[in-house]
Scaffold this motif. Structure first.
Motif, mmCIF file in Angstrom:
data_model
loop_
_atom_site.group_PDB
_atom_site.id
_atom_site.type_symbol
_atom_site.label_atom_id
_atom_site.label_comp_id
_atom_site.label_asym_id
_atom_site.label_seq_id
_atom_site.Cartn_x
_atom_site.Cartn_y
_atom_site.Cartn_z
ATOM 1 N N GLU A 23 -11.727 -75.990 75.622
ATOM 2 C CA GLU A 23 -12.991 -76.080 76.358
ATOM 3 C C GLU A 23 -13.480 -74.689 76.757
ATOM 4 O O GLU A 23 -14.662 -74.365 76.616
ATOM 5 C CB GLU A 23 -12.820 -76.959 77.599
ATOM 6 N N ASP A 62 -15.653 -92.094 75.094
ATOM 7 C CA ASP A 62 -16.850 -91.444 75.631
ATOM 8 C C ASP A 62 -16.584 -89.968 75.934
ATOM 9 O O ASP A 62 -16.309 -89.199 75.049
ATOM 10 C CB ASP A 62 -17.378 -92.181 76.858
ATOM 11 N N ASP A 63 -16.644 -89.589 77.230
ATOM 12 C CA ASP A 63 -16.508 -88.187 77.607
ATOM 13 C C ASP A 63 -15.175 -87.887 78.295
ATOM 14 O O ASP A 63 -15.031 -86.890 78.980
ATOM 15 C CB ASP A 63 -17.659 -87.768 78.519
ATOM 16 N N TRP A 64 -14.169 -88.731 78.112
ATOM 17 C CA TRP A 64 -12.873 -88.493 78.738
ATOM 18 C C TRP A 64 -11.730 -88.602 77.746
ATOM 19 O O TRP A 64 -11.841 -89.228 76.705
ATOM 20 C CB TRP A 64 -12.641 -89.416 79.942
ATOM 21 N N GLN A 76 -18.265 -82.692 79.627
ATOM 22 C CA GLN A 76 -19.691 -82.839 79.926
ATOM 23 C C GLN A 76 -20.378 -83.921 79.115
ATOM 24 O O GLN A 76 -21.369 -84.479 79.555
ATOM 25 C CB GLN A 76 -20.416 -81.507 79.763
ATOM 26 N N SER A 77 -19.864 -84.219 77.916
ATOM 27 C CA SER A 77 -20.472 -85.270 77.097
ATOM 28 C C SER A 77 -19.484 -85.686 76.011
ATOM 29 O O SER A 77 -18.555 -84.936 75.693
ATOM 30 C CB SER A 77 -21.768 -84.771 76.441
ATOM 31 N N PRO A 78 -19.685 -86.872 75.416
ATOM 32 C CA PRO A 78 -18.824 -87.278 74.305
ATOM 33 C C PRO A 78 -18.911 -86.298 73.135
ATOM 34 O O PRO A 78 -17.906 -86.018 72.477
ATOM 35 C CB PRO A 78 -19.373 -88.649 73.903
ATOM 36 N N ARG A 79 -20.089 -85.760 72.889
ATOM 37 C CA ARG A 79 -20.279 -84.803 71.788
ATOM 38 C C ARG A 79 -19.476 -83.526 72.031
ATOM 39 O O ARG A 79 -18.880 -82.972 71.119
ATOM 40 C CB ARG A 79 -21.755 -84.488 71.617
ATOM 41 N N PHE A 80 -19.456 -83.045 73.271
ATOM 42 C CA PHE A 80 -18.705 -81.839 73.616
ATOM 43 C C PHE A 80 -17.213 -82.072 73.382
ATOM 44 O O PHE A 80 -16.533 -81.241 72.786
ATOM 45 C CB PHE A 80 -18.966 -81.444 75.070
#
Length: 137
Positions: free
Chosen positions: A63, A40-42, A9-13
């Motif tokens: 996750e 990033d987010d991947w 969902q986001s880079p932070r997650f």
């Protein structure tokens, strides 16, 4: 050589899943015999088919744990990685399969192991529960 890309969902997650430490990703590469690339987010996973599948499932379980309210700590990450490397991913999946979350005032309790899950289930089922173990746990 197989390749799989996971999106979050986001880079932070994503960073929260590996405690924001690049050395944890390096540890996954060594333990599960894969190559990881994170941007990033991947997260891109490369390796043989079985290793990629195990690594993918490892991050999916991280996750799942995070979405259930578990804050992944260094020790949680390393314990889960050891289970995955030993081929015990089914044990981890069992912990997070049917979420249990107990709410107490301003705190919530989420099990981090099968034994903790069993203990929390007994707390929900019985009026009085005693826990006996080292250091009073």
């Amino acid at each position: 050589m197989t390749e799989e890309t996971l999106f979050f969902q986001s880079p932070r997650f994503l960073a929260a899943l590996y405690c924001g430490k690049e050395e944890n990703l390096t540890g996954v590469e060594a333990a599960l015999d894969t190559k990881l690339i994170s941007r990033d987010d991947w997260l891109k996973i490369e390796g043989d088919e079985a290793a990629v599948a195990t690594t993918k499932e490892f991050f999916e379980l991280l996750e799942m744990a995070r979405r259930q309210g578990m804050r992944v700590t260094q020790s949680d990450f390393h314990n889960m990685l050891e289970l995955a490397a030993a081929g015990n991913i089914a044990e981890m999946r069992e912990v997070f399969k049917n979420p249990i979350k107990l709410e107490f005032r301003n705190k919530s309790v989420v099990p981090k192991s099968l034994n903790q899950k069993r203990y929390l289930k007994s707390m929900q089922s019985y009026d009085v529960v005693f826990g006996i173990g080292p250091a009073g746990t």
